[in-house]
Design a protein around this motif. Structure first.
Motif, mmCIF file in Angstrom:
data_model
loop_
_atom_site.group_PDB
_atom_site.id
_atom_site.type_symbol
_atom_site.label_atom_id
_atom_site.label_comp_id
_atom_site.label_asym_id
_atom_site.label_seq_id
_atom_site.Cartn_x
_atom_site.Cartn_y
_atom_site.Cartn_z
ATOM 1 N N ARG A 24 0.859 -1.177 0.000
ATOM 2 C CA ARG A 24 0.000 0.000 0.000
ATOM 3 C C ARG A 24 0.894 1.224 0.000
ATOM 4 O O ARG A 24 1.872 1.292 0.751
ATOM 5 C CB ARG A 24 -0.882 0.004 1.234
ATOM 6 C CG ARG A 24 -1.864 1.120 1.222
ATOM 7 C CD ARG A 24 -2.887 0.950 2.290
ATOM 8 N NE ARG A 24 -3.757 2.090 2.275
ATOM 9 C CZ ARG A 24 -4.459 2.479 3.310
ATOM 10 N NH1 ARG A 24 -4.421 1.802 4.436
ATOM 11 N NH2 ARG A 24 -5.228 3.529 3.227
ATOM 12 N N LEU A 25 0.585 2.173 -0.863
ATOM 13 C CA LEU A 25 1.401 3.380 -0.989
ATOM 14 C C LEU A 25 0.922 4.452 -0.027
ATOM 15 O O LEU A 25 -0.275 4.663 0.149
ATOM 16 C CB LEU A 25 1.341 3.913 -2.415
ATOM 17 C CG LEU A 25 1.972 3.035 -3.484
ATOM 18 C CD1 LEU A 25 1.728 3.635 -4.854
ATOM 19 C CD2 LEU A 25 3.453 2.873 -3.236
ATOM 20 N N TYR A 26 1.878 5.119 0.573
ATOM 21 C CA TYR A 26 1.601 6.247 1.452
ATOM 22 C C TYR A 26 2.418 7.433 0.962
ATOM 23 O O TYR A 26 3.477 7.265 0.400
ATOM 24 C CB TYR A 26 2.009 5.929 2.896
ATOM 25 C CG TYR A 26 1.239 4.792 3.506
ATOM 26 C CD1 TYR A 26 -0.008 5.008 4.049
ATOM 27 C CD2 TYR A 26 1.768 3.513 3.525
ATOM 28 C CE1 TYR A 26 -0.729 3.972 4.608
ATOM 29 C CE2 TYR A 26 1.068 2.462 4.082
ATOM 30 C CZ TYR A 26 -0.182 2.697 4.629
ATOM 31 O OH TYR A 26 -0.888 1.664 5.174
ATOM 32 N N GLY A 27 1.911 8.598 1.198
ATOM 33 C CA GLY A 27 2.688 9.773 0.846
ATOM 34 C C GLY A 27 1.824 10.910 0.380
ATOM 35 O O GLY A 27 0.603 10.814 0.274
ATOM 36 N N LEU A 28 2.487 11.972 0.051
ATOM 37 C CA LEU A 28 1.826 13.212 -0.323
ATOM 38 C C LEU A 28 1.076 13.093 -1.640
ATOM 39 O O LEU A 28 -0.007 13.630 -1.794
ATOM 40 C CB LEU A 28 2.880 14.323 -0.405
ATOM 41 C CG LEU A 28 2.377 15.724 -0.675
ATOM 42 C CD1 LEU A 28 1.452 16.166 0.457
ATOM 43 C CD2 LEU A 28 3.536 16.682 -0.796
ATOM 44 N N TYR A 29 1.649 12.377 -2.608
ATOM 45 C CA TYR A 29 1.064 12.316 -3.943
ATOM 46 C C TYR A 29 0.250 11.054 -4.188
ATOM 47 O O TYR A 29 -0.161 10.790 -5.306
ATOM 48 C CB TYR A 29 2.177 12.422 -4.996
ATOM 49 C CG TYR A 29 2.925 13.720 -4.887
ATOM 50 C CD1 TYR A 29 2.323 14.914 -5.268
ATOM 51 C CD2 TYR A 29 4.198 13.764 -4.361
ATOM 52 C CE1 TYR A 29 2.992 16.107 -5.142
ATOM 53 C CE2 TYR A 29 4.879 14.957 -4.238
ATOM 54 C CZ TYR A 29 4.263 16.126 -4.635
ATOM 55 O OH TYR A 29 4.936 17.318 -4.515
#
Length: 113
Positions: A24-29
Protein backbone atom coordinates in the motif's frame (compact mmCIF):
# COMPACT_ATOMS: atom_id res chain seq x y z
CA UNK A 1 0.43 -1.52 6.65
CA UNK A 2 -0.25 -3.90 3.78
CA UNK A 3 2.61 -6.01 2.42
CA UNK A 4 2.04 -9.23 0.49
CA UNK A 5 4.68 -11.45 -1.14
CA UNK A 6 4.20 -14.47 -3.41
CA UNK A 7 6.86 -16.69 -4.98
CA UNK A 8 6.74 -18.39 -7.41
CA UNK A 9 4.17 -16.77 -9.62
CA UNK A 10 4.50 -18.55 -12.96
CA UNK A 11 3.47 -16.80 -16.16
CA UNK A 12 1.15 -18.83 -18.40
CA UNK A 13 2.56 -17.22 -21.54
CA UNK A 14 6.33 -17.38 -20.98
CA UNK A 15 6.66 -19.84 -18.11
CA UNK A 16 8.89 -17.34 -16.27
CA UNK A 17 8.90 -17.39 -12.46
CA UNK A 18 8.41 -14.07 -10.66
CA UNK A 19 8.24 -12.80 -7.10
CA UNK A 20 5.30 -10.44 -6.68
CA UNK A 21 5.18 -7.91 -3.86
CA UNK A 22 2.09 -5.85 -3.17
CA UNK A 23 2.37 -2.75 -0.98
CA UNK A 24 0.00 0.00 0.00
CA UNK A 25 1.40 3.38 -0.99
CA UNK A 26 1.60 6.25 1.45
CA UNK A 27 2.69 9.77 0.85
CA UNK A 28 1.83 13.21 -0.32
CA UNK A 29 1.06 12.32 -3.94
CA UNK A 30 -0.74 9.01 -3.34
CA UNK A 31 -4.43 8.50 -2.91
CA UNK A 32 -5.73 6.63 0.11
CA UNK A 33 -6.21 3.29 -1.67
CA UNK A 34 -3.23 3.21 -4.05
CA UNK A 35 -1.53 -0.15 -4.34
CA UNK A 36 1.92 -0.79 -5.84
CA UNK A 37 2.57 -4.16 -7.47
CA UNK A 38 6.26 -4.88 -7.99
CA UNK A 39 7.65 -7.69 -10.13
CA UNK A 40 11.00 -9.24 -9.21
CA UNK A 41 13.07 -11.84 -11.09
CA UNK A 42 15.15 -14.44 -9.24
CA UNK A 43 18.86 -14.95 -9.78
CA UNK A 44 21.48 -17.07 -8.06
CA UNK A 45 24.49 -15.45 -6.45
CA UNK A 46 27.93 -16.72 -7.33
CA UNK A 47 28.87 -17.00 -3.68
CA UNK A 48 26.95 -19.76 -1.86
CA UNK A 49 24.44 -20.02 -4.75
CA UNK A 50 21.79 -18.14 -2.77
CA UNK A 51 18.65 -17.11 -4.57
CA UNK A 52 18.05 -13.36 -4.60
CA UNK A 53 15.66 -11.12 -6.48
CA UNK A 54 15.99 -7.92 -8.45
CA UNK A 55 13.25 -5.43 -9.24
CA UNK A 56 12.07 -5.61 -12.84
CA UNK A 57 8.97 -3.43 -13.01
CA UNK A 58 6.40 -1.66 -10.81
CA UNK A 59 2.79 -0.75 -11.45
CA UNK A 60 0.35 1.35 -9.46
CA UNK A 61 -3.34 0.47 -9.16
CA UNK A 62 -6.38 1.84 -7.40
CA UNK A 63 -7.60 -0.82 -5.00
CA UNK A 64 -11.20 0.35 -5.34
CA UNK A 65 -11.19 -0.06 -9.13
CA UNK A 66 -10.01 -3.66 -8.73
CA UNK A 67 -12.29 -4.21 -5.72
CA UNK A 68 -9.25 -5.25 -3.68
CA UNK A 69 -8.63 -8.24 -5.98
CA UNK A 70 -4.86 -8.55 -5.52
CA UNK A 71 -4.66 -11.65 -7.73
CA UNK A 72 -6.07 -9.74 -10.69
CA UNK A 73 -3.64 -6.87 -10.03
CA UNK A 74 -0.70 -9.30 -10.05
CA UNK A 75 -1.88 -11.03 -13.25
CA UNK A 76 -2.40 -7.71 -15.03
CA UNK A 77 1.07 -6.53 -13.91
CA UNK A 78 2.71 -9.64 -15.35
CA UNK A 79 0.80 -9.28 -18.63
CA UNK A 80 1.85 -5.62 -18.92
CA UNK A 81 5.46 -6.47 -18.10
CA UNK A 82 5.64 -9.25 -20.71
CA UNK A 83 3.94 -7.06 -23.30
CA UNK A 84 6.54 -4.36 -22.60
CA UNK A 85 9.35 -6.93 -23.02
CA UNK A 86 7.91 -8.11 -26.34
CA UNK A 87 7.66 -4.52 -27.61
CA UNK A 88 11.27 -3.78 -26.62
CA UNK A 89 12.46 -6.94 -28.35
CA UNK A 90 10.54 -6.06 -31.53
CA UNK A 91 11.91 -2.50 -31.55
CA UNK A 92 15.48 -3.75 -31.12
CA UNK A 93 14.99 -6.24 -33.93
CA UNK A 94 13.56 -3.59 -36.26
CA UNK A 95 16.40 -1.23 -35.38
CA UNK A 96 18.97 -3.92 -36.20
CA UNK A 97 17.21 -4.75 -39.48
CA UNK A 98 17.07 -1.07 -40.39
CA UNK A 99 20.77 -0.59 -39.75
CA UNK A 100 21.63 -3.65 -41.86
CA UNK A 101 19.36 -2.51 -44.68
CA UNK A 102 20.76 1.02 -44.51
CA UNK A 103 24.33 -0.22 -44.83
CA UNK A 104 23.38 -2.42 -47.79
CA UNK A 105 21.79 0.51 -49.60
CA UNK A 106 24.80 2.72 -48.84
CA UNK A 107 27.24 0.10 -50.14
CA UNK A 108 25.21 -0.35 -53.35
CA UNK A 109 25.08 3.42 -53.96
CA UNK A 110 27.13 4.45 -56.98
CA UNK A 111 28.13 7.76 -55.40
CA UNK A 112 26.24 10.09 -57.76
CA UNK A 113 24.43 13.09 -56.32
Amino acid sequence: MLELNKFPVISTESGEKYLITINRLYGLYCRENDIEVTIHLPYKTKFLKKEKFYNVNSFMYSAEEYRYDFIKMAKDSIKLHEKDLAERKMKAQKRAEGICRGTEIFNEWDGEC
